[in-house]
Write an enzyme that holds these catalytic residues in place. Structure first.
Site, PDB file in Angstrom:
ATOM      1  CD1 TRP A 154      -2.117  -2.412   1.640  1.00 17.27           C
ATOM      2  CD2 TRP A 154      -3.174  -1.185  -0.356  1.00 17.27           C
ATOM      3  NE1 TRP A 154      -3.321  -3.046   1.015  1.00 17.27           N
ATOM      4  CE2 TRP A 154      -3.787  -2.787   0.056  1.00 17.27           C
ATOM      5  CE3 TRP A 154      -3.620  -1.041  -1.574  1.00 17.27           C
ATOM      6  CZ2 TRP A 154      -4.669  -2.873  -0.855  1.00 17.27           C
ATOM      7  CZ3 TRP A 154      -4.354  -1.647  -1.843  1.00 17.27           C
ATOM      8  CH2 TRP A 154      -4.372  -2.052  -1.729  1.00 17.27           C
ATOM      9  CG  ASP A 198      -3.442   3.979   4.221  1.00 13.65           C
ATOM     10  OD1 ASP A 198      -4.990   3.565   4.651  1.00 13.65           O
ATOM     11  OD2 ASP A 198      -3.638   3.571   3.452  1.00 13.65           O
ATOM     12  CE  LYS A 248      -8.682  -3.110   3.948  1.00 12.79           C
ATOM     13  NZ  LYS A 248      -8.797  -3.330   3.104  1.00 12.79           N
TER      14      LYS A 248
END
Ligand code: PMP
Length: 355
Positions: free
Chosen positions: A101, A168, A192
């Site tokens: 990511w 993030d 999530k």
């Protein structure tokens, strides 16, 4: 209904209580005879939902008054580009390279300025969190608080002094207490820990919103979301509504302290099972192991069998990300301790039968 424990990395498990409440209210929200999905985003009823969601996010996370809480679309992936588009403006930013990511965030930032990789764990296949060497002239420092694919998590955020730290937090937001005042900005896709896919939560210090580039298209400027309270255009109403229900659930289940305690307990149970086995090997270095995404390997020839047999027992979502293989059990806030215990029972039985 079949009992299933959901270990998918995202979209992921949601609290049962949240889905029951959404089901109850689906056709008739607040007694208005309509669904929340079919009313105006400017209606009093929806306005109350979005305002309450924001207030609860502020209270639960401890967001200081000089920060804006905004709801965007486009996922965390859009933030990879939108952030440098607004703040980099041809200058230099530090990025901690911790895996898949982070690498996507870096690629997007390079479109808008210079990226200094302030730490990189590629040498060991992104199995640990590298030291972050902050450059004095960086306009911000970007980190990925939890690498969902590699299964590593930052347990101590770097000290960046006056340089804004930007994280993030897609896969661990609301899973533990963080000091929001240490960050210039936090962003997270919802799917999530806080809701269904479709809404992205952005928390940004107001002086940074003030510094956002001029001349951007309206929907790409953070100023638009702050000035219009995330209602410049039609927001993702239903995901925001579910997010609000998740906030209610968090509140009535003890908030972040209770989540953190439970998440530690669950991760301990699973990592202990991995460490005490001869068949399973943890993929991440001990000190940086994620409490959310537990990555492990077993002999490659047994992986498919493991996943298939687990699935037959109602333990679903265990294959690792397609880019790295192996196995991964995602144990977000809504995963009950019993789900983890059930997985461990299966892992022990599988090891006995296959070694
Ligand atoms: N960052 C992290 C840490 C993620 O786990 C994900 C998605 N799994 C993303 C970014 C990308 O999020 P989205 O799919 O919402 O764009």
């Amino acid at each position: 209904m079949k009992k299933v424990y959901n270990f998918y990395a995202g979209p992921a498990i949601l609290p049962q209580a949240v889905m029951k409440r959404a089901q109850e209210e689906l056709l008739d929200f607040n007694g208005i005879g309509l669904s929340i999905m079919e009313i105006s985003h400017r209606s009093k009823d929806f306005e109350e939902v979005i305002d309450t969601a924001k207030k609860k996010i502020r209270t639960l996370l401890g967001v200081p008054d000089n920060y804006s809480v905004m709801f965007l679309t486009g996922g965390a992936s859009m933030q990879f580009g939108m952030l440098p588009m607004n703040l980099l403006k041809g200058q230099k930013a530090d990025y901690l390279h911790t895996g898949s990511w982070a690498s996507k965030a870096i690629a997007e930032a390079k479109l808008f300025g210079t990226v200094n990789v302030a730490g990189n764990s590629k040498d060991k296949n992104f199995s640990y969190v590298p030291e972050c060497k902050v450059s004095p002239d960086a306009v911000y420092v970007h980190v990925t608080s939890n690498e969902t694919i590699g299964g590593i998590q930052i347990h101590n955020f770097p000290e960046t002094g006056n340089i804004p730290l930007i994280a993030d937090m897609s896969s661990d937001i609301f899973s533990r207490r963080v000091d929001v005042s240490k960050f210039g900005m936090i962003y997270a896709g919802a799917q999530k820990n806080i809701g269904p896919a479709g809404v992205t939560l952005v928390i940004m210090r107001n002086d940074l919103v003030d510094q956002c580039a001029d001349g951007l298209i309206t929907m790409m400027s953070y100023k638009t979301y702050r000035e219009h309270k995330s209602l410049y255009n039609t927001p993702p109403c239903f995901p925001i509504y579910i997010m609000k229900l998740v906030m209610d659930w968090l509140e009535s289940n003890g908030g972040l302290e209770a989540m953190e305690k439970l998440n530690k307990e669950k991760a301990d149970i699973l990592y202990n099972a991995i460490d005490s086995s001869k068949m399973y090997k943890g993929a991440a270095e001990l000190k940086d192991r994620s409490l959310m995404n537990v990555t492990f390997r077993l002999p490659e020839e047994l992986e498919k069998k493991f996943v298939k047999e687990a699935e037959a027992l109602g333990l679903v979502g265990l294959p690792g990300h397609r880019s790295v293989g192996g196995c991964r059990a995602s144990i977000y806030n809504a995963m009950p301790v019993d789900g983890v215990k059930e997985l461990v029972r299966f892992m022990e039985k599988f090891e006995k039968e296959n070694s």
